[in-house]
Design an enzyme around this catalytic site. Sequence first.
Site, PDB file in Angstrom:
ATOM      1  N   HIS A  37      15.143 -16.142  64.223  1.00 56.18           N
ATOM      2  CA  HIS A  37      16.009 -16.022  63.046  1.00 56.18           C
ATOM      3  C   HIS A  37      15.405 -16.809  61.879  1.00 56.18           C
ATOM      4  CE1 HIS A  37      19.082 -15.738  66.446  1.00 56.18           C
ATOM      5  NE2 HIS A  37      19.294 -14.603  65.798  1.00 56.18           N
ATOM      6  N   SER A 185      15.173 -15.315  72.140  1.00 57.83           N
ATOM      7  CA  SER A 185      16.457 -14.615  72.143  1.00 57.83           C
ATOM      8  C   SER A 185      17.545 -15.634  72.452  1.00 57.83           C
ATOM      9  CB  SER A 185      16.453 -13.530  73.222  1.00 57.83           C
ATOM     10  OG  SER A 185      17.778 -13.127  73.510  1.00 57.83           O
TER      11      SER A 185
END
Length: 281
Positions: A37, A185
Site C-alpha cells: 500500500h 498481503s
Amino acid sequence: MKVIRTIRGLIAWRRGLSREGVRVGMVPTMGALHDGHRALIRTARLACDALIVSIFVNPRQFGPTEDFARYPRRLRADASLCRDEGADVVFAPSLTEMYPAGSQTTVSVRDIARRWEGAARPQHFDGVATVVTKLLNAARPDIALFGQKDYQQAVLIRRLVEDIDLAVDVRVCPTVRESDGLALSSRNEYLTPAQRRAAPILYKALQAGRAAIKLRERSGAVIQRRMRSVLVNEPLARIEYLAVCDPHTLEPLARVTNRAVLLGAIRLGRVRLIDNVLADR
Ligand code: AMP
C-alpha cells in the site's frame, strides 16, 4: 491530514478543491496497510497535488464463510502511515455510511468477473465494483491507483471505468514482495510459521511458468503443468488454480503468441493466497 468519515464530507472537501489545476489522486484500500500500500501511496503522492487514501473493509466483497469479521483493522496505525507518506485525507467511512439501510444497488462487470477469483468467490467482484464505483463517484479523483497484486481486480476496474465513463486515469503499480518472493498481503498475517515458510512456493511456480515462456514454450497446457510441478512439491499447499491467460480478457490461452499473464491461487490451511506475473515471449 484530515480524517473524513462521511460521504458528504468527502464530497464537500473535493468541491473545495475544484479550482483548476489541482490534481486529485486516490488509493482505495481495506487498511492494515503494508509496504505494498505504501508504494501505491508514494507513487500517487508524486503524481497528484491532493491525495486521498480510503480505508474501508468492504463487507460486500467477502463471502459468507470468509474472513470479514477477523480481517485486521487498525485505523490509528494506518492513519499515521498515511500522514507520514503525505496523504491529505484519509477517508474512513462506517459500514452504515457506505451502505445505509435500504441500499440496494450493485454494480456488476459481467465477463471479467466470471473466471478465477470470481469463480472461487461468488459476489466478490460485484462487491469490489460497487464499492469502487461509490468511492470514485464521491471523491472524483483525477487518478486512482491499484496494485498488480490483484491483477483481475485491476482489469475489472479498468473495464468498469471505461464502461460507465468515469473520468479517472487508472494506474496499476507493480507488486511489492518480501525478500523471499511472497507478495505482501494483509492476509499473510494469518499464516502459521510453517505456512509462511511454504508461502513463496506460489511465486516460484509462477516464475517457473514465466521461465518456460522465455525458453520458447508456447503451449498453455505445458506451461501450466510446469507451474503445477513446482507447487506439488509443497505438501502444505493446495492448488486452487494456475492459469495462462490473455492479459486483457483473462481468458485462458491455448498458445502464448504474445504477452501472457500467469495467475495463481493456493490455499495454505484456511489462508488463501493469490499472485500473478506478466510474461513476454
Ligand atoms: P487491499 O487493502 O488488499 O484492498 O489493497 C488495496 C490496494 O493495494 C489494491 O489496489 C491492491 O492491489 C494493492 N496491493 C495490495 N497488496 C499489494 C502488493 N503487495 N503490492 C502492490 N500493491 C498491493
